[in-house]
Design a protein around this motif. Structure first.
Motif, mmCIF file in Angstrom:
data_model
loop_
_atom_site.group_PDB
_atom_site.id
_atom_site.type_symbol
_atom_site.label_atom_id
_atom_site.label_comp_id
_atom_site.label_asym_id
_atom_site.label_seq_id
_atom_site.Cartn_x
_atom_site.Cartn_y
_atom_site.Cartn_z
ATOM 1 N N ASP A 79 0.777 -1.076 0.113
ATOM 2 C CA ASP A 79 -0.011 0.000 -0.046
ATOM 3 C C ASP A 79 0.841 1.333 0.142
ATOM 4 O O ASP A 79 0.266 2.491 -0.022
ATOM 5 C CB ASP A 79 -1.034 -0.034 1.173
ATOM 6 N N ASP A 175 -13.052 1.704 -7.677
ATOM 7 C CA ASP A 175 -11.760 2.214 -8.453
ATOM 8 C C ASP A 175 -11.274 3.337 -8.017
ATOM 9 O O ASP A 175 -11.674 3.696 -6.950
ATOM 10 C CB ASP A 175 -12.261 2.305 -10.018
ATOM 11 N N GLN A 176 -10.428 3.925 -8.295
ATOM 12 C CA GLN A 176 -9.789 5.434 -7.799
ATOM 13 C C GLN A 176 -10.757 6.427 -7.541
ATOM 14 O O GLN A 176 -10.647 7.030 -6.552
ATOM 15 C CB GLN A 176 -8.535 5.854 -8.874
ATOM 16 N N GLU A 180 -11.520 7.775 -4.164
ATOM 17 C CA GLU A 180 -11.478 9.160 -3.863
ATOM 18 C C GLU A 180 -12.549 10.041 -3.283
ATOM 19 O O GLU A 180 -12.677 11.055 -2.425
ATOM 20 C CB GLU A 180 -10.749 10.002 -5.192
ATOM 21 N N ARG A 208 -6.501 -3.487 -9.095
ATOM 22 C CA ARG A 208 -5.355 -3.678 -7.925
ATOM 23 C C ARG A 208 -6.392 -2.985 -6.761
ATOM 24 O O ARG A 208 -7.198 -2.122 -6.875
ATOM 25 C CB ARG A 208 -4.288 -2.365 -8.349
ATOM 26 N N HIS A 209 -5.585 -3.252 -5.639
ATOM 27 C CA HIS A 209 -6.622 -2.681 -4.371
ATOM 28 C C HIS A 209 -5.838 -1.028 -3.841
ATOM 29 O O HIS A 209 -4.965 -1.037 -4.085
ATOM 30 C CB HIS A 209 -6.220 -3.666 -3.227
ATOM 31 N N ILE A 210 -6.800 -0.411 -3.907
ATOM 32 C CA ILE A 210 -6.446 1.030 -3.228
ATOM 33 C C ILE A 210 -6.729 1.088 -1.875
ATOM 34 O O ILE A 210 -8.196 1.335 -1.700
ATOM 35 C CB ILE A 210 -7.209 2.179 -4.352
ATOM 36 N N SER A 211 -5.734 1.330 -0.956
ATOM 37 C CA SER A 211 -6.306 1.361 0.326
ATOM 38 C C SER A 211 -6.674 2.710 0.639
ATOM 39 O O SER A 211 -5.817 3.919 0.062
ATOM 40 C CB SER A 211 -5.064 1.075 1.009
ATOM 41 N N SER A 214 -4.249 5.289 2.059
ATOM 42 C CA SER A 214 -2.871 5.806 1.337
ATOM 43 C C SER A 214 -3.304 6.971 0.645
ATOM 44 O O SER A 214 -2.444 7.791 -0.223
ATOM 45 C CB SER A 214 -2.757 4.487 0.035
ATOM 46 N N VAL A 215 -4.714 7.335 0.414
ATOM 47 C CA VAL A 215 -5.184 8.599 -0.037
ATOM 48 C C VAL A 215 -4.590 10.011 0.709
ATOM 49 O O VAL A 215 -4.822 9.736 2.051
ATOM 50 C CB VAL A 215 -6.582 8.530 -0.370
#
Length: 388
Positions: A79, A175-176, A180, A208-211, A214-215
């Motif tokens: 991540d 998704d991103q 967001e 992909r995984h977006i944690s 991490s944003v």
């Protein structure tokens, strides 16, 4: 006898009910989400060594230092989170991690946003902490989350947002833009995020995984939940993780002290070893599960079912109405297990409105022969309903 009204009124979970029906009927169980296949021998051996060679007394409440350090490295690797061991608390399963996190974040009367379909433990845990659930409902087949839908449920009393990514009942990897959107709502309204990311390494088809942690601007306001049971296919081990920082993590750690206090040390030692696996080994697990997903999906399509996209988790869903089945998913699920010997879970069990009434969730983390036979039996259940 006066009992707690919340728990006294709750039914047995849909997982326990359908698994009991499957046992009674000798049915194939595609309901409860556990893998039925080879387990990682190296981790079983590691746990056995630790059980006989190491202390079996209380470990530190926050977890073995070696596990917390290994988890910090793991989440940095996948991540990009810059963590130290003090950013981790080890719990007795991810549901205990959720309970501790929600107890830490909620003051009675706070409103808590939950995205449906939702893991069925969220609502009772929130309500027991004194919170009030505010639901955002996603619709099949896309199950897409929007900023506008989130904004519509925020009030002056909103304090917490529970985010499940990947989304268990629907097999969605957000998704991103969607991640967001969640971050934007949390930053704009000063919300605490409890981010249930237990399926993080089971994302398919190049996704992909977006944690959420991490944003930008989210790490300090997020409690990220992880699960060794899902990472290694060892659901009975019940080793969970909370990732966070500062007062927020401290409050969750204190809640954990008075729920489970600690987690079996031999299992923690083995999980610490597993977290050092090369990235390729986690990728191999995902590839094998994607193949199982495709096998079940192809069998169901051959039987006339409309199969929804599954981007992550152990689960795929079928739309019964689009498949020519007029009865609701709950009725179909009961009939399928009792009369045709295969158990699934109606997605309506994870929702408070009727958008999931025609959707059935199935677990594909099973041997090939069971998936092939389950598809055949479900096809019989479909045809018998259509013939009525």
């Amino acid at each position: 006898m006066r009992l707690n009204a919340l728990f006294d009124s709750l039914p047995v979970t849909v997982f326990e009910r359908m698994s009991a029906l499957a046992r009674d009927a000798g049915a194939i169980n595609l309901g409860q989400g556990f893998p039925d296949g080879p387990e990682p021998v190296d981790l079983l051996e590691s746990a056995a060594r630790a059980l006989s060679a190491r202390s079996n007394q209380y470990p530190p409440s926050r977890g073995l230092p070696e596990l917390r350090a290994a988890a910090a490295d793991f989440y940095h690797r996948f991540d990009g989170l810059a963590l130290k061991a003090e950013n981790l608390v080890v719990t007795s399963g991810a549901t205990e991690a959720l309970a501790a996190s929600l107890m830490a974040a909620i003051t009675p009367g706070d409103e808590v946003i939950v995205i449906e379909p939702a893991y069925d433990a969220y609502r009772p845990l929130i309500e027991r902490a004194g919170g009030v659930v505010r639901s955002v409902t996603l619709a099949p087949p896309a199950w897409r989350l929007t900023l506008e839908a989130l904004e519509a449920v925020v009030t002056a009393r909103t304090r917490v947002l529970v985010f499940n990514n990947p989304l268990n009942p629907a097999g969605r990897a957000f998704d991103q833009d969607e991640v967001e959107a969640v971050a934007a709502i949390c930053r704009r309204h000063d919300l605490i995020a409890v981010s249930d990311e237990v399926w993080e390494r089971l994302v398919y088809d190049g996704g992909r995984h977006i944690s959420l942690s991490s944003v930008s601007g989210m790490f300090e306001r997020t409690l990220k939940i992880g699960s060794a049971g899902k990472l290694f296919g060892l659901t009975g081990w019940k080793v969970g993780l909370i990732v966070g920082r500062g007062d927020l993590l401290e409050a969750a750690a204190k809640a954990h002290q008075y729920i489970a206090f600690s987690t079996p040390p031999h299992l923690q030692a083995a999980v610490a070893e597993g977290l050092t696996w090369p990235s390729s080994r986690f990728a191999e697990q995902a590839t094998a599960l994607a193949r199982s997903r495709d096998l079940l999906a192809s069998g169901l399509k051959a039987e006339g079912f409309e199969v929804l996209s599954s981007q992550a988790t152990y689960f795929l869903c079928v739309d019964l109405k689009a498949s020519g089945v007029n009865e609701g998913a709950a009725t179909f699920a009961d009939r399928a297990v009792i009369e045709h010997g295969v158990a699934g879970i109606p997605v309506s069990a994870f929702m408070t409105d009727d958008l999931g009434d025609s959707v059935l969730r199935l677990c594909f983390a099973k041997p090939d022969e069971l998936l092939v036979e389950a598809a055949r039996r479900l096809g019989q259940a479909r045809l018998s309903e259509i013939a009525r």
